[in-house]
Design a protein around this motif. Structure first.
Motif, mmCIF file in Angstrom:
data_model
loop_
_atom_site.group_PDB
_atom_site.id
_atom_site.type_symbol
_atom_site.label_atom_id
_atom_site.label_comp_id
_atom_site.label_asym_id
_atom_site.label_seq_id
_atom_site.Cartn_x
_atom_site.Cartn_y
_atom_site.Cartn_z
ATOM 1 N N UNK A 155 4.320 3.576 1.584
ATOM 2 C CA UNK A 155 3.250 3.057 2.437
ATOM 3 C C UNK A 155 3.703 1.858 3.256
ATOM 4 N N UNK A 156 5.021 1.722 3.458
ATOM 5 C CA UNK A 156 5.581 0.522 4.080
ATOM 6 C C UNK A 156 4.952 0.176 5.427
ATOM 7 N N UNK A 157 4.505 1.189 6.170
ATOM 8 C CA UNK A 157 3.959 0.934 7.486
ATOM 9 C C UNK A 157 2.570 0.338 7.484
ATOM 10 N N UNK A 158 1.824 0.512 6.403
ATOM 11 C CA UNK A 158 0.437 0.042 6.360
ATOM 12 C C UNK A 158 0.145 -0.929 5.224
ATOM 13 N N UNK A 159 0.920 -0.900 4.158
ATOM 14 C CA UNK A 159 0.678 -1.850 3.067
ATOM 15 C C UNK A 159 1.033 -3.261 3.529
ATOM 16 N N UNK A 160 0.390 -4.266 2.938
ATOM 17 C CA UNK A 160 0.613 -5.655 3.308
ATOM 18 C C UNK A 160 1.293 -6.396 2.165
ATOM 19 N N UNK A 161 2.089 -7.393 2.514
ATOM 20 C CA UNK A 161 2.893 -8.069 1.499
ATOM 21 C C UNK A 161 2.025 -8.772 0.460
ATOM 22 N N UNK A 162 0.852 -9.274 0.852
ATOM 23 C CA UNK A 162 -0.021 -9.908 -0.133
ATOM 24 C C UNK A 162 -0.454 -8.945 -1.216
ATOM 25 N N UNK A 163 -0.797 -7.718 -0.800
ATOM 26 C CA UNK A 163 -1.161 -6.701 -1.784
ATOM 27 C C UNK A 163 0.022 -6.260 -2.612
ATOM 28 N N UNK A 164 1.203 -6.151 -1.980
ATOM 29 C CA UNK A 164 2.412 -5.791 -2.719
ATOM 30 C C UNK A 164 2.668 -6.788 -3.847
ATOM 31 N N UNK A 165 2.509 -8.079 -3.539
ATOM 32 C CA UNK A 165 2.779 -9.106 -4.542
ATOM 33 C C UNK A 165 1.652 -9.181 -5.569
ATOM 34 N N UNK A 166 0.424 -8.965 -5.134
ATOM 35 C CA UNK A 166 -0.709 -9.015 -6.066
ATOM 36 C C UNK A 166 -0.648 -7.913 -7.103
ATOM 37 N N UNK A 167 0.006 -6.800 -6.760
ATOM 38 C CA UNK A 167 0.155 -5.696 -7.711
ATOM 39 C C UNK A 167 1.563 -5.631 -8.296
ATOM 40 N N UNK A 168 2.423 -6.588 -7.921
ATOM 41 C CA UNK A 168 3.823 -6.579 -8.369
ATOM 42 C C UNK A 168 4.437 -5.201 -8.133
ATOM 43 N N UNK A 169 4.430 -4.790 -6.874
ATOM 44 C CA UNK A 169 4.898 -3.457 -6.517
ATOM 45 C C UNK A 169 6.351 -3.239 -6.938
ATOM 46 N N UNK A 170 6.696 -1.972 -7.161
ATOM 47 C CA UNK A 170 8.044 -1.622 -7.593
ATOM 48 C C UNK A 170 8.833 -0.974 -6.478
ATOM 49 N N UNK A 171 8.624 0.312 -6.272
ATOM 50 C CA UNK A 171 9.308 1.013 -5.204
ATOM 51 C C UNK A 171 10.620 1.635 -5.631
#
Length: 483
Positions: free
Chosen positions: A148-164
C-alpha cells in the motif's frame, strides 16, 4: 461512543454540539467537515467493517492543530479516532459514531533530509512512497516497504509498527525511527525529534507510541533513519521440494549472503496457483510443480563483486540439492517480475471476492505443520473452503487468505475462530505486522497473558484516563475485556 454512567443522551448531544462549535471557531471549513460533507473515504478503512458516519472530520495542517483539536474534544468529552491513509486491515482507524476523526492527510511533507546524520524528518501524513522516492533521489534507502506504499501514510505505518517485505534485514518500522513528535490524549504536544543514533537519556518514550495503534497518542512527526542506497539488487525464484529444504535454504542464505539477504518469501502451492493462474499479468518464472516457491532477494553494494557472489551462491545450493529449480534475475525487470508473484495477493480481493485475511507469526520450523493443520480444520469444519498460505517466512510471518467459495455471505467469524485457535495451539501470535484494531481484539488473550493485558490497561489509564483516544480499539482498558 459509549456513555459514562453519569452522562445522559441529552448531555452527550449538548457536548457534541459544543465541541463542534469550538472546533468551528478554530478550524476553517476546509479543515472541519461535518454531516454530508464528510468524504466517503473517511467512513471506513479496508477491514470489511460497515461504514460509520462520525460526528466530524478534522484535517489539521500543523502539529499544533492536531493538539488543539485533541484539547477541544477532550474538554467536551468527545472521543477521537486518528486516521492516516486508511489502508489498515484490522479496523484500527475505523470511525466511531459520535466521535471526531483527526485525519493527518493535510499535514504532509518532508521537512529535512540530513545526509550527515543519514536522517529524514517527515510529517505524519506523508505517503510512504513519497518518502521512498525522496530517499532514493538523495542516494539513500528507506527500508520500510509494503504493497500500500502509494496510499499508506508514515504516521499510520509507525502507529501499527508496520513490517513489510524486508524485515529480515532491516527490522520492523520502529527500527527506523530515531525521534518522534506526538500529541497526548490531553492535547499536550511532545517534541522529541532526536537525530542521534545513540541517545540513552532516560526512558525511550517514543516506544510507547510505536505500535500502539493511536490509543496512547497521535504521531505528528518522525525522524527516520536512512540506509545507504543499494548498489545492486539480485533475486531468484526457486522451486523447492520440501519444507525441510525451505528451512535449509533459509539457513544457507543467512550464512552465504549474510547482511545482504534482504527478503526471503515463501509461497505454498495453493497460493501459487491463485497468483499465477487467476491473477492477470502474473507469469510463473519457474516451470513445473513444486512443493514450495521461494523468492530470495539480495541487496549488495558492488555489482561486479556482489552480483557474482549471488550467482555463485545460487549454484552452490542447487548443487547441494536444496533447490530443485530456479530462475535467477538478469535485470531489475526480472526482479520486478519475481516480486509480482508475491505482490499478486493485492489482487485477491478482485479475483477471489470477499475473504478473510490473516497476518500471524509462528516459529519458522512450525509453519508448514501449522498450514497443514489449519487447512485441514477449515476444510473439515466449513463448506467449500479455499485457504492459501504465503509470507515473509524469514522473519516468522505467515499470511493466510481464506474463503468459502460461492458463499453469498462469508463465514468470517467462524474462519477467524478456527485460524486463531490453531495459532494458539502452535504457540504463535495473532498479529505479526498489521496490529489488533477491532477485528483481532477478541483474540488478543491468545497471545498476551492476563498480566500483560493488565499492564497495557495501566498505561492506557495513565495517559488517557477518560478513554477518549481511539476507544475500544486493541482492548477495552476500563475493564480489561478484549471483546
Amino acid at each position: 461512543m459509549s456513555l459514562s454512567p453519569l452522562a445522559s443522551p441529552t448531555d452527550t448531544i449538548m457536548g457534541a454540539d459544543a465541541c463542534l462549535a469550538a472546533l468551528a471557531a478554530e478550524f476553517s471549513p476546509a479543515a472541519l467537515l461535518t454531516g454530508a460533507d464528510v468524504p466517503a473515504r473517511n467512513l471506513q478503512d479496508t477491514s470489511y467493517l460497515p461504514a460509520v458516519r462520525p460526528l466530524a472530520v478534522v484535517r489539521p495542517d500543523s502539529a499544533e492543530g492536531v493538539a488543539t483539536a485533541m484539547r477541544i474534544c477532550g474538554a467536551h468529552g468527545v472521543a477521537v479516532v486518528p486516521q492516516g491513509g486508511l489502508t489498515g486491515l484490522t479496523g484500527g482507524a475505523h470511525p466511531i459514531a459520535g466521535a471526531v476523526m483527526i485525519s493527518l492527510e493535510r499535514f504532509s511533507g518532508i521537512e529535512e533530509l540530513d545526509p550527515a546524520s543519514a536522517t529524514m524528518t517527515v510529517r505524519a501524513g506523508t505517503p510512504l512512497e513519497v518518502i521512498q522516492k525522496a530517499a532514493d533521489e538523495a542516494g539513500f534507502f528507506i527500508a520500510l516497504d509494503l504493497g500500500a506504499r502509494g496510499s499508506c501514510q508514515i504516521g499510520g505505518n509507525l502507529s501499527t509498527n508496520a513490517g513489510g517485505n524486508r524485515v529480515i534485514r532491516y527490522g520492523m518500522a520502529k527500527e527506523m525511527v530515531l525521534g518522534l513528535q506526538y500529541v497526548l490524549p490531553d492535547g499536550t504536544l511532545i517534541t522529541g525529534l532526536n537525530k542521534m543514533l545513540k541517545n540513552n537519556a532516560g526512558y525511550d518514550l517514543k516506544q510507547l507510541f510505536l505500535g500502539s495503534e493511536g490509543t496512547l497518542g497521535i504521531i505528528t512527526r518522525a525522524v527516520l533513519r536512512l540506509h545507504p542506497k543499494p548498489g545492486c539488487t539480485h533475486a531468484a525464484l526457486c522451486g523447492v521440494d520440501s519444507y525441510e529444504d525451505v528451512v535449509k535454504l533459509l539457513g544457507a542464505a543467512r550464512r552465504g549472503l549474510g547482511p545482504m539477504l534482504s527478503a526471503f518469501e515463501v509461497m505454498w502451492p495453493d497460493y501459487w496457483q491463485v497468483a499465477t493462474v487467476r491473477v492477470k499479468g502474473v507469469r510463473a518464472p519457474v516451470d513445473g510443480a513444486h512443493a514450495f516457491y521461494v523468492l530470495i532477494e539480495m541487496q549488495g553494494l558492488d555489482e561486479a563483486i556482489d552480483g557474482a557472489r549471488f550467482q555463485s551462491w545460487i549454484e552452490s545450493v542447487f548443487e547441494a540439492g536444496i533447490i530443485a529449480d530456479a530462475a535467477v534475475s538478469q535485470s531489475m525487470g526480472d526482479v520486478g517480475a519475481f516480486w509480482r508473484t508475491r505482490d499478486a495477493c493485492a489482487e485477491f480481493g478482485t479475483v477471489l471476492g470477499p475473504h478473510s485475511a490473516f497476518d500471524i507469526g509462528l516459529p519458522v520450523t512450525a509453519m508448514d505443520d501449522f498450514a497443514n493443520a489449519c487447512r485441514a480444520r477449515l476444510a473439515a469444519e466449513l463448506p467449500n473452503m479455499l485457504s492459501v498460505y504465503y509470507g515473509h517466512i524469514g522473519d516468522g510471518n505467515l499470511h493466510i487468505v481464506a474463503l468459502s467459495e460461492g458463499a453469498a455471505v462469508q463465514p468470517m467469524a467462524e474462519i477467524c475462530a478456527i485460524v486463531y485457535d490453531t495459532v494458539r495451539a502452535f504457540g504463535g501470535t495473532i498479529s505479526a505486522e498489521h496490529g489488533i484494531g477491532l477485528l483481532k481484539k477478541p483474540y488478543l488473550g491468545y497471545t498476551r497473558s492476563a498480566e500483560e493485558l493488565a499492564l497495557m490497561a495501566r498505561l492506557k489509564a495513565a495517559l488517557d484516563p477518560a478513554h477518549l483516544l481511539n476507544p475500544g480499539k486493541v482492548f477495552d482498558p476500563a475493564t480489561g475485556d478484549r471483546a
